[in-house]
Design an enzyme around this catalytic site. Structure first.
Site, PDB file in Angstrom:
ATOM      1  N   CYS A  65       0.808  -1.223   0.000  1.00  0.00           N
ATOM      2  CA  CYS A  65       0.000   0.000   0.000  1.00  0.00           C
ATOM      3  C   CYS A  65       0.843   1.276   0.000  1.00  0.00           C
ATOM      4  O   CYS A  65       0.323   2.360  -0.226  1.00  0.00           O
ATOM      5  CB  CYS A  65      -0.974   0.007   1.171  1.00  0.00           C
ATOM      6  SG  CYS A  65      -0.199   0.245   2.782  1.00  0.00           S
ATOM      7  N   HIS A 101      -2.513  11.286  15.507  1.00  0.00           N
ATOM      8  CA  HIS A 101      -3.117  10.538  14.406  1.00  0.00           C
ATOM      9  C   HIS A 101      -2.010   9.666  13.825  1.00  0.00           C
ATOM     10  O   HIS A 101      -0.953  10.163  13.443  1.00  0.00           O
ATOM     11  CB  HIS A 101      -3.657  11.491  13.339  1.00  0.00           C
ATOM     12  CG  HIS A 101      -4.060  10.796  12.073  1.00  0.00           C
ATOM     13  ND1 HIS A 101      -5.184  10.008  11.992  1.00  0.00           N
ATOM     14  CD2 HIS A 101      -3.475  10.749  10.866  1.00  0.00           C
ATOM     15  CE1 HIS A 101      -5.276   9.507  10.766  1.00  0.00           C
ATOM     16  NE2 HIS A 101      -4.237   9.953  10.062  1.00  0.00           N
ATOM     17  N   HIS A 104      -4.797   4.282   9.839  1.00  0.00           N
ATOM     18  CA  HIS A 104      -6.072   3.558   9.889  1.00  0.00           C
ATOM     19  C   HIS A 104      -5.819   2.062  10.005  1.00  0.00           C
ATOM     20  O   HIS A 104      -4.726   1.587   9.665  1.00  0.00           O
ATOM     21  CB  HIS A 104      -6.898   3.857   8.636  1.00  0.00           C
ATOM     22  CG  HIS A 104      -7.355   5.267   8.573  1.00  0.00           C
ATOM     23  ND1 HIS A 104      -6.551   6.280   8.058  1.00  0.00           N
ATOM     24  CD2 HIS A 104      -8.497   5.858   8.985  1.00  0.00           C
ATOM     25  CE1 HIS A 104      -7.206   7.434   8.165  1.00  0.00           C
ATOM     26  NE2 HIS A 104      -8.391   7.211   8.721  1.00  0.00           N
ATOM     27  N   ASP A 108      -7.995  -6.319   6.027  1.00  0.00           N
ATOM     28  CA  ASP A 108      -7.450  -7.056   4.891  1.00  0.00           C
ATOM     29  C   ASP A 108      -5.997  -7.472   5.105  1.00  0.00           C
ATOM     30  O   ASP A 108      -5.246  -7.669   4.164  1.00  0.00           O
ATOM     31  CB  ASP A 108      -7.583  -6.234   3.602  1.00  0.00           C
ATOM     32  CG  ASP A 108      -6.824  -4.917   3.657  1.00  0.00           C
ATOM     33  OD1 ASP A 108      -6.214  -4.593   4.705  1.00  0.00           O
ATOM     34  OD2 ASP A 108      -6.829  -4.191   2.645  1.00  0.00           O
ATOM     35  N   ARG A 117      -4.651  -5.006   9.153  1.00  0.00           N
ATOM     36  CA  ARG A 117      -3.570  -4.224   8.566  1.00  0.00           C
ATOM     37  C   ARG A 117      -3.623  -2.829   9.173  1.00  0.00           C
ATOM     38  O   ARG A 117      -4.488  -2.024   8.851  1.00  0.00           O
ATOM     39  CB  ARG A 117      -3.715  -4.130   7.046  1.00  0.00           C
ATOM     40  CG  ARG A 117      -2.695  -3.171   6.414  1.00  0.00           C
ATOM     41  CD  ARG A 117      -2.745  -3.190   4.887  1.00  0.00           C
ATOM     42  NE  ARG A 117      -4.061  -2.889   4.357  1.00  0.00           N
ATOM     43  CZ  ARG A 117      -4.446  -1.706   3.881  1.00  0.00           C
ATOM     44  NH1 ARG A 117      -3.604  -0.682   3.879  1.00  0.00           N
ATOM     45  NH2 ARG A 117      -5.664  -1.533   3.410  1.00  0.00           N
ATOM     46  N   CYS A 119      -2.302   0.434   8.907  1.00  0.00           N
ATOM     47  CA  CYS A 119      -1.653   1.226   7.868  1.00  0.00           C
ATOM     48  C   CYS A 119      -1.264   2.555   8.519  1.00  0.00           C
ATOM     49  O   CYS A 119      -2.121   3.381   8.825  1.00  0.00           O
ATOM     50  CB  CYS A 119      -2.630   1.418   6.708  1.00  0.00           C
ATOM     51  SG  CYS A 119      -1.933   2.284   5.318  1.00  0.00           S
TER      52      CYS A 119
END
Length: 151
Positions: A65, A101, A104, A108, A117, A119
């Protein structure tokens, strides 16, 4: 003695513009052009603001990704929140003590592990190499990187 993790004005002031945009303004860095997306060194990833331990390199995987991806947090220092920005419904992850922050979490990830996952934006992380954990005050995590350390 257990380390205390907090968000301080000094830590926030020391952030680069990109780190501030990502961690304090819920930004997202560009995929593939970030510090840790293809980082392979053994060690611990901590919150850039509070220093709280977040992820281990042992739980990192290449999801394709463009951002660092992990199957699970190393400690329960990750808070999940519903995110409806950008016309999507996602689950945001933030650091518990730094309230940064991070990115996310998606469902998957590798099924044989957690199926998750995480990310994560590299700009939200600081990396502590396994051989420097003791020196940096994270010695309690050294066992994760010892021969045969648990995943």
């Amino acid at each position: 003695m257990k380390r205390k993790y907090t968000k301080s004005t000094e830590a926030v002031a020391a952030l680069t513009d990109e780190q501030r945009r990502v961690t304090q303004e819920n930004g997202t860095e560009r995929p593939f052009i970030n510090e840790f997306h293809d980082h392979k060194q053994a060690g611990l990833y901590v919150d850039i603001v509070s220093g709280e331990p977040l992820f281990s390199s042992r739980d990192k995987f290449d999801s394709g990704c463009g951002w660092p991806s992990f199957t699970k947090p190393v400690e329960p220092n990750v808070v999940e929140k519903k995110d409806t920005s950008h016309g999507m419904i996602r689950t945001e992850v933030r650091s518990r003590y730094g309230d940064s922050h991070l990115g996310h979490v998606f469902s998957d990830g590798p099924r044989e592990l957690t199926g998750l996952r995480y990310c994560i934006n590299s700009a939200a992380l600081r990396f502590i190499p396994a051989e420097k954990l003791e020196e940096e005050g994270y010695g309690e995590y050294a066992h994760l990187f010892a021969e045969g350390g648990s995943r």
